[in-house]
Design an enzyme around this catalytic site. Structure first.
Site, PDB file in Angstrom:
ATOM      1  N   HIS A 198       2.471   6.779   4.035  1.00 19.18           N
ATOM      2  CA  HIS A 198       1.882   5.628   3.330  1.00 19.18           C
ATOM      3  C   HIS A 198       1.108   6.175   2.131  1.00 19.18           C
ATOM      4  O   HIS A 198       0.470   7.235   2.236  1.00 19.18           O
ATOM      5  CB  HIS A 198       0.878   4.875   4.208  1.00 19.18           C
ATOM      6  N   CYS A 209      -7.035   3.202   6.884  1.00 18.58           N
ATOM      7  CA  CYS A 209      -5.970   2.468   7.593  1.00 18.58           C
ATOM      8  C   CYS A 209      -6.556   1.323   8.431  1.00 18.58           C
ATOM      9  O   CYS A 209      -5.889   0.316   8.659  1.00 18.58           O
ATOM     10  CB  CYS A 209      -5.216   3.382   8.545  1.00 18.58           C
TER      11      CYS A 209
HETATM   12  N1  ARG Z   1       0.992   4.223  13.584  1.00 15.81           N
HETATM   13  C1  ARG Z   1       0.880   3.502  12.360  1.00 15.81           C
HETATM   14  C2  ARG Z   1       2.209   3.520  11.616  1.00 15.81           C
HETATM   15  O1  ARG Z   1       2.857   4.534  11.630  1.00 15.81           O
HETATM   16  C3  ARG Z   1      -0.217   4.042  11.531  1.00 15.81           C
HETATM   17  C4  ARG Z   1      -0.512   3.229  10.311  1.00 15.81           C
HETATM   18  C5  ARG Z   1      -1.560   3.838   9.444  1.00 15.81           C
HETATM   19  N2  ARG Z   1      -1.917   2.934   8.401  1.00 15.81           N
HETATM   20  C6  ARG Z   1      -2.079   3.268   7.112  1.00 15.81           C
HETATM   21  N3  ARG Z   1      -2.509   2.356   6.298  1.00 15.81           N
HETATM   22  N4  ARG Z   1      -1.750   4.443   6.663  1.00 15.81           N
HETATM   23  O2  ARG Z   1       2.622   2.566  11.035  1.00 15.81           O
END
Ligand code: ARG
Length: 269
Positions: A162, A262
């Site tokens: 991300h 996150c």
């Molecule tokens: N386990 C989640 C995923 O892989 C973690 C999300 C983390 N969120 C972020 N905004 N980076 O989607």
């Protein structure tokens, strides 16, 4: 400087599936510690004068704590999300419903996009990541909806899947001479690195040690930068550039590939 955040208590947090390289369903997770760490994050925001609102967690959605993925909100307008992985699909409507009830102008997403995980607002642009989750078609959708110029950035390292794991926005004031972003150059394609250098010539460059504790997954209000305590090197760089690092320990959430940012969705009315 005071911000408005939406968060989701990690009541049902777990690592039951693996949709990024951080997640190992066979490794133990301390659910109580996750809640305690998240509660400390809420208290930290409140102590800095921010407003925190909450969305009810939904059983069976262990990643719903990662509110940044719930929407993108600019000037009271909300673009809903559509997840890459089926495991998180039901989070999209839950978040969009929260915003609709709260009186925001909402739009259903057409292309796959994971909200503020991949879309970060700066003074002049919406920086939009692609490569692992958010589809490039969603960048155009966001640009049309918000009327903010979108800058597409290509992510290349699966650990930084991300945009908010590879880059953090520090301020959004066009008159502020301090660096407006910090990022890990290696997380981006060559062309995207050049774009970042052009847009932010005085940016802070994080190193891999800070990035691999998700040090860039930080929430700044323009002065205080709430960030993982493990990212000591980055904290020093921020301090020497006029920011005040506010360390938090999110070790349990890190097991799902998430950090403080996150867990935080900025609500811009
Ligand atoms: N386990 C989640 C995923 O892989 C973690 C999300 C983390 N969120 C972020 N905004 N980076 O989607």
């Amino acid at each position: 400087m005071s911000r408005h955040y939406l968060m989701c208590r990690p009541t049902y947090f777990a690592v039951d599936y693996a949709i990024n390289p951080w997640m190992d369903p066979s490794a133990p997770v301390d659910a109580d510690l996750a809640i305690a760490q998240w509660t400390t994050l809420v208290d930290t925001y409140r102590s800095l004068g921010h407003t925190v609102e909450f969305i009810d967690p939904v059983p069976g959605l262990p990643d719903m704590v990662f509110a940044a993925n719930g929407a993108t909100v600019v000037d009271g307008t909300v673009l809903g999300v559509s997840f890459t992985h089926a495991e998180r699909a039901a989070e999209g409507p839950a978040y969009l419903d929260w915003f609709a009830r709260a009186g925001f102008r909402t739009q259903e997403p057409k292309a796959t996009n994971e909200g503020e995980g991949d879309m970060l607002l700066t003074a002049g642009h919406l920086l939009a990541g692609t490569g692992f989750r958010t589809d490039i078609a969603a960048h155009l959708e966001a640009q049309e909806l918000f009327g903010v110029p979108v800058i597409t950035l290509q992510l290349v390292d699966p650990r930084f899947y991300h945009l908010d794991t590879a880059l953090t926005v520090l301020h959004r004031d066009p008159a502020d001479p301090r660096p407006a972003v910090a990022y890990l150059p290696e997380a981006f394609s060559e062309g995207s690195r050049k774009v970042l250098e052009r847009l932010f010539p005085n940016a802070i460059h994080a190193d891999i040690a800070d990035a691999t504790v998700l040090g860039l997954n930080a929430a700044s209000d323009g002065r205080h930068v709430v960030m993982p305590v493990q990212a000591a090197g980055l904290a020093e760089k921020l301090a020497s550039n006029g920011y005040q690092p506010v360390p938090v320990d999110m070790s349990e959430l890190l097991k799902a590939g998430g950090g403080p940012k996150c867990c935080t969705l900025e609500v811009r009315r």
